[in-house]
Design an enzyme around this catalytic site. Structure first.
Site, PDB file in Angstrom:
ATOM      1  N   LYS A 190       8.496 -25.708  -6.809  1.00  0.00           N
ATOM      2  CA  LYS A 190       8.859 -26.953  -6.138  1.00  0.00           C
ATOM      3  C   LYS A 190       8.304 -27.006  -4.716  1.00  0.00           C
ATOM      4  O   LYS A 190       8.036 -28.097  -4.185  1.00  0.00           O
ATOM      5  CB  LYS A 190      10.376 -27.134  -6.146  1.00  0.00           C
ATOM      6  CG  LYS A 190      10.924 -27.398  -7.544  1.00  0.00           C
ATOM      7  CD  LYS A 190      10.233 -28.600  -8.174  1.00  0.00           C
ATOM      8  CE  LYS A 190      10.729 -28.875  -9.574  1.00  0.00           C
ATOM      9  NZ  LYS A 190      10.044 -30.033 -10.197  1.00  0.00           N
ATOM     10  N   ALA A 235       9.562 -21.675  -5.767  1.00  0.00           N
ATOM     11  CA  ALA A 235       8.157 -21.598  -5.380  1.00  0.00           C
ATOM     12  C   ALA A 235       7.362 -22.750  -5.987  1.00  0.00           C
ATOM     13  O   ALA A 235       6.495 -23.343  -5.329  1.00  0.00           O
ATOM     14  CB  ALA A 235       7.562 -20.261  -5.810  1.00  0.00           C
ATOM     15  N   TYR A 278      11.111 -21.005  -9.690  1.00  0.00           N
ATOM     16  CA  TYR A 278      11.430 -22.429  -9.635  1.00  0.00           C
ATOM     17  C   TYR A 278      11.276 -22.965  -8.216  1.00  0.00           C
ATOM     18  O   TYR A 278      10.638 -24.001  -7.981  1.00  0.00           O
ATOM     19  CB  TYR A 278      12.851 -22.658 -10.142  1.00  0.00           C
ATOM     20  CG  TYR A 278      13.311 -24.080  -9.967  1.00  0.00           C
ATOM     21  CD1 TYR A 278      12.883 -25.076 -10.833  1.00  0.00           C
ATOM     22  CD2 TYR A 278      14.154 -24.427  -8.912  1.00  0.00           C
ATOM     23  CE1 TYR A 278      13.287 -26.384 -10.658  1.00  0.00           C
ATOM     24  CE2 TYR A 278      14.556 -25.726  -8.735  1.00  0.00           C
ATOM     25  CZ  TYR A 278      14.122 -26.707  -9.607  1.00  0.00           C
ATOM     26  OH  TYR A 278      14.520 -28.001  -9.419  1.00  0.00           O
ATOM     27  N   ASP A 306       3.774 -33.544 -25.107  1.00  0.00           N
ATOM     28  CA  ASP A 306       4.096 -32.242 -24.542  1.00  0.00           C
ATOM     29  C   ASP A 306       3.224 -32.069 -23.306  1.00  0.00           C
ATOM     30  O   ASP A 306       2.053 -31.711 -23.394  1.00  0.00           O
ATOM     31  CB  ASP A 306       3.826 -31.131 -25.554  1.00  0.00           C
ATOM     32  CG  ASP A 306       4.134 -29.744 -24.999  1.00  0.00           C
ATOM     33  OD1 ASP A 306       4.567 -29.644 -23.824  1.00  0.00           O
ATOM     34  OD2 ASP A 306       3.926 -28.751 -25.721  1.00  0.00           O
TER      35      ASP A 306
END
Length: 282
Positions: free
Chosen positions: A160, A158, A156, A64
């Site tokens: 990336k 931001a 998302y 994880d």
């Protein structure tokens, strides 16, 4: 197929989507693999198929990656086995779609944890080893949305953007130590992300959609060539250029429409946990 060698490639988010395709293409080149994801059954099935087809060594690690301690433990286990990672494909991520204010806070923070903090941790521990050995390659998988701020993909996009800027900085910083860092920024790809996220597929998105294989080939070639970043596909390249040549208000409005984000506020908030913009659950 090339003859097997002992060059180790570690791929995160390897159980599906781009991660699985990276595993297949590097296996075809004869590399030994470390496959990392949460879904053990998928990893084991993929590993066995690659061993039989390409006669390579494959190590499976169920991890994880959102747990920083688990990242450190993964690194320690590989060191204890004498496995030195020559190529790191930092691909795992968590995708969210929906209005920012409607999202559960824990879901938003979970994405930031995996896409930003955990990606940074994985990059850091293996970059240290590569710097010491004065060799190594790191591919960070971002997104075409790294160039944009699009409604209903706010966090998302931001996250990336962080991946893209991190990779650009590390490209120069680690180059002097013999380590190559490249950022892959794929656009819409047929990997299952949209289905998992219940994302609306507009006609424009269908035209832009790429298959995983050429996207992964572009990433591998760019990494091998030592490029700072790559946007695969001519339509995606044109999109990236459009964002640089136009005011933000204009390209944000255009791509909100393309992404199907300009929908009613009554739409349900949707989320997917998986390889960001690459598909199924990890």
């Amino acid at each position: 197929m090339n003859a097997p060698d002992k060059t180790w490639v570690l791929i995160t988010g390897a159980s599906s989507g781009f991660g699985e395709e990276f595993a297949r293409q590097y296996a075809a080149q004869g590399h030994s693999l470390v496959l990392v994801a949460r879904r053990l059954d998928r990893l084991q099935k993929l590993a066995e198929a690659l061993r039989q087809q390409f006669h390579i060594e494959v190590v499976v690690e169920q991890v994880d990656l959102s747990d920083i301690a688990a990242v450190i433990q993964l690194h320690q286990r590989l060191c204890a086995r004498g496995i030195e990672i020559d190529i790191l494909i930092n691909n795992a991520g968590h995708g969210l779609q929906g209005p920012f204010a409607d999202a559960p806070l824990d879901a938003v923070l979970s994405m930031v944890q995996l896409d930003v903090a955990s990606l940074t941790a994985v990059t850091h521990v293996f970059a240290q080893d590569m710097r010491t050995r004065k060799r190594g390659k790191i591919l960070l998988v971002a997104s075409l949305l790294a160039y944009l701020g699009v409604e209903k993909f706010a966090v998302y996009a931001a996250a990336k953007a962080y991946v893209l800027r991190l990779g650009e900085a590390l490209h120069r910083e680690l180059k002097r130590d013999g380590v190559t860092v490249t950022v892959l920024c794929p656009g819409m790809s047929d990997t299952g992300f949209a289905t998992a996220a219940q994302q609306k597929i507009t006609p424009a998105l269908k035209l832009l959609m790429m298959q995983p294989a050429p996207v992964v080939r572009a990433g591998i070639r760019a990494l091998q060539a030592g490029r700072i970043s790559v946007v695969p596909g001519w339509a995606n390249k044109a999109t990236a250029m459009f964002t640089k040549a136009t005011p933000r208000w204009l390209h944000q409005a255009v791509f909100s429409r393309i992404m199907g984000a300009a929908t009613d506020r009554g739409d349900a908030y949707t989320a997917s946990v998986g390889v960001a913009r690459k598909g199924a659950l990890q």
